[in-house]
Motif scaffolding. Structure first.
Motif, PDB file in Angstrom:
ATOM      1  N   ALA A  91       0.833  -1.208   0.000  1.00  0.00           N
ATOM      2  CA  ALA A  91       0.000   0.000   0.000  1.00  0.00           C
ATOM      3  C   ALA A  91       0.865   1.254   0.000  1.00  0.00           C
ATOM      4  O   ALA A  91       0.566   2.233  -0.690  1.00  0.00           O
ATOM      5  N   SER A  92       1.943   1.221   0.772  1.00  0.00           N
ATOM      6  CA  SER A  92       2.834   2.380   0.835  1.00  0.00           C
ATOM      7  C   SER A  92       3.524   2.635  -0.501  1.00  0.00           C
ATOM      8  O   SER A  92       3.576   3.772  -0.981  1.00  0.00           O
ATOM      9  N   LEU A  93       4.030   1.569  -1.118  1.00  0.00           N
ATOM     10  CA  LEU A  93       4.699   1.721  -2.410  1.00  0.00           C
ATOM     11  C   LEU A  93       3.715   2.168  -3.491  1.00  0.00           C
ATOM     12  O   LEU A  93       4.061   2.982  -4.351  1.00  0.00           O
ATOM     13  N   ARG A  94       2.483   1.649  -3.430  1.00  0.00           N
ATOM     14  CA  ARG A  94       1.490   2.013  -4.431  1.00  0.00           C
ATOM     15  C   ARG A  94       1.103   3.487  -4.307  1.00  0.00           C
ATOM     16  O   ARG A  94       0.989   4.190  -5.306  1.00  0.00           O
ATOM     17  N   GLU A  95       0.912   3.953  -3.081  1.00  0.00           N
ATOM     18  CA  GLU A  95       0.556   5.353  -2.885  1.00  0.00           C
ATOM     19  C   GLU A  95       1.701   6.266  -3.318  1.00  0.00           C
ATOM     20  O   GLU A  95       1.475   7.313  -3.932  1.00  0.00           O
TER      21      GLU A  95
ATOM     22  N   ALA B  83       3.851   5.593  -5.650  1.00  0.00           N
ATOM     23  CA  ALA B  83       3.858   5.575  -7.117  1.00  0.00           C
ATOM     24  C   ALA B  83       2.807   6.524  -7.675  1.00  0.00           C
ATOM     25  O   ALA B  83       3.045   7.236  -8.654  1.00  0.00           O
ATOM     26  N   LYS B  84       1.613   6.571  -7.054  1.00  0.00           N
ATOM     27  CA  LYS B  84       0.568   7.482  -7.512  1.00  0.00           C
ATOM     28  C   LYS B  84       0.981   8.936  -7.322  1.00  0.00           C
ATOM     29  O   LYS B  84       0.703   9.790  -8.175  1.00  0.00           O
TER      30      LYS B  84
ATOM     31  N   ALA C 112      11.440   1.873 -15.639  1.00  0.00           N
ATOM     32  CA  ALA C 112      10.463   2.009 -14.566  1.00  0.00           C
ATOM     33  C   ALA C 112      10.183   0.668 -13.884  1.00  0.00           C
ATOM     34  O   ALA C 112      10.069   0.591 -12.658  1.00  0.00           O
ATOM     35  N   PHE C 113      10.090  -0.399 -14.669  1.00  0.00           N
ATOM     36  CA  PHE C 113       9.819  -1.721 -14.102  1.00  0.00           C
ATOM     37  C   PHE C 113      10.991  -2.204 -13.252  1.00  0.00           C
ATOM     38  O   PHE C 113      10.805  -2.787 -12.184  1.00  0.00           O
ATOM     39  N   GLU C 114      12.201  -1.986 -13.731  1.00  0.00           N
ATOM     40  CA  GLU C 114      13.378  -2.435 -12.963  1.00  0.00           C
ATOM     41  C   GLU C 114      13.522  -1.644 -11.670  1.00  0.00           C
ATOM     42  O   GLU C 114      14.022  -2.167 -10.659  1.00  0.00           O
ATOM     43  N   LYS C 115      13.051  -0.402 -11.664  1.00  0.00           N
ATOM     44  CA  LYS C 115      13.084   0.385 -10.429  1.00  0.00           C
ATOM     45  C   LYS C 115      12.142  -0.214  -9.387  1.00  0.00           C
ATOM     46  O   LYS C 115      12.458  -0.242  -8.196  1.00  0.00           O
ATOM     47  N   VAL C 116      10.997  -0.732  -9.824  1.00  0.00           N
ATOM     48  CA  VAL C 116      10.058  -1.376  -8.913  1.00  0.00           C
ATOM     49  C   VAL C 116      10.691  -2.619  -8.284  1.00  0.00           C
ATOM     50  O   VAL C 116      10.565  -2.861  -7.086  1.00  0.00           O
ATOM     51  N   VAL C 117      11.386  -3.398  -9.102  1.00  0.00           N
ATOM     52  CA  VAL C 117      12.067  -4.592  -8.580  1.00  0.00           C
ATOM     53  C   VAL C 117      13.055  -4.195  -7.483  1.00  0.00           C
ATOM     54  O   VAL C 117      13.097  -4.812  -6.414  1.00  0.00           O
TER      55      VAL C 117
END
Length: 366
Positions: A40-44, A46-47, A268-273
């Motif tokens: 939830a923290s990472l998703r918020e 990202a938004k 962007a995807f590799e940053k999420v990893v």
């Protein structure tokens, strides 16, 4: 009259490499353990980043922390009301986008018009779909006044938008990242509105990716890649021998844009990893085996139980934008599948709690 949309592009070695990087990152994110609180923290975050960078590209001056205050209704910045309205509008459009994705709603012209209406609002949700522009919208250099781009005439916009949406729906065999990138480019090319085209094109891109299974738990921000190299973004999307739509842009080879877009998506995807690995290294408990048994809606529902021990069908339905009948059917399915348990059996006030294995995950993450 506009003809059918047939983009010209090639799968170069660079594009192929980026697609492989995207798939590798997507697979890692699917397998990496993450508890609901961290998610939830990472998703918020990202938004917030997405809102910050997408509005920054258009000249918004609010800083990330200021944007957070505006969205949470904790701050007001006199003299920058327009920036505040842009932020509220974009954030509302992102929320609506997530609902469309959770409902697996295909891309339509009406959805695009609703997203644009939200972008241009100040965060209000009671809006009407925005009709396309009814006149020309010449884009000029703010410094010199010279014409940068002459979009298609207003009379051609409806046909071009209809063809774009039809192309998106008819090309499921093309890798989703390429479809999303081309849709982004073509929307910007058509420029169907007087204002808000850039923000809406980026929202359309994100919606296509989410619907195609490239949501990455809602943790990435393509806009950050664009905003941190604006010159590269504008150079990549400004393709064609002339500033006039009818003088070559429509038939141009857009391979350079596809290369730029897929490279940015891989970044962007590799940053999420990297973010997820870092959160795991902090000692977060591994609930991956249990989480893998849940579908995307159930994983999202776990966030609701962070704030409530017991919830109603309406609360669950509101999370996804469902109608009452759908809410009840979903809760019934989840009870039968062992995800939820009924607390109050009253038909009028039926309430639910998480089944024990999933309740443990939420409690340990608080």
């Amino acid at each position: 009259m506009p003809t059918n949309f047939k983009p010209v592009y090639s799968i170069t070695p660079g594009v192929a490499k980026s697609l492989m990087r995207i798939e590798a990152a997507k697979e890692k994110v699917a397998l990496l353990p993450v508890n609901p609180t961290v998610l939830a923290s990472l998703r918020e975050t990202a938004k917030l980043y997405t809102t910050h960078y997408s509005t920054m590209i258009e000249g918004n001056q609010l800083k990330l922390e200021e944007i957070k205050e505006v969205i949470q209704l904790k701050g007001h910045f006199p003299g920058r009301e327009r920036d505040e309205h842009e932020v509220k509008g974009y954030y509302a459009a992102l929320a609506q986008l997530e609902q469309y994705a959770s409902q697996n709603h295909p891309v339509t012209e009406k959805i695009i018009q609703i997203l644009h209406a939200l972008v241009m609002s100040d965060g209000r949700t009671r809006i009407k779909p925005t009709p396309y522009r009814d006149g020309q919208n010449v884009i000029k250099d703010s410094g010199t006044g010279t014409i940068v781009y002459m979009p298609p005439e207003a009379k051609d916009v409806p046909g071009l938008m209809r063809n774009l949406v039809s192309w998106i729906k008819a090309n499921e065999e093309i890798p989703c990242p390429i479809v999303a990138g081309i849709a982004h480019y073509q929307f910007a090319t058509i420029h169907p509105y007087y204002d808000g085209n850039g923000r809406t094109s980026r929202l359309l891109t994100t919606l296509i990716l989410h619907l195609g299974g490239y949501d990455l738990k809602g943790l990435y921000s393509l806009e950050e890649y664009y905003a941190k190299n604006l010159l590269g973004y504008y150079r990549a999307i400004s393709i064609g021998p002339s500033h006039n739509y009818y003088s070559g842009r429509a038939e141009s080879d857009i391979t350079p844009w596809v290369e730029y877009f897929t490279e940015g998506m891989a970044f962007a995807f590799e940053k999420v990893v990297a973010q997820m690995i870092a959160s795991n290294e902090k000692g977060e408990k591994d609930h991956s085996q249990v989480l893998r048994t849940l579908d995307p809606k159930q994983r999202k529902a776990l966030e609701l139980f962070k704030g409530y021990d017991v919830v109603t069908a309406k609360q669950i339905g509101d999370l996804f934008g469902f109608q009452p009948r759908t809410n009840a059917a979903l809760c019934k399915k989840w009870v039968e599948g062992g995800f939820l348990e009924i607390v109050d059996a009253s038909n009028k006030a039926r309430k639910y709690k998480l089944a024990a294995p999933y309740d443990v995950i939420v409690n340990e993450s608080l």
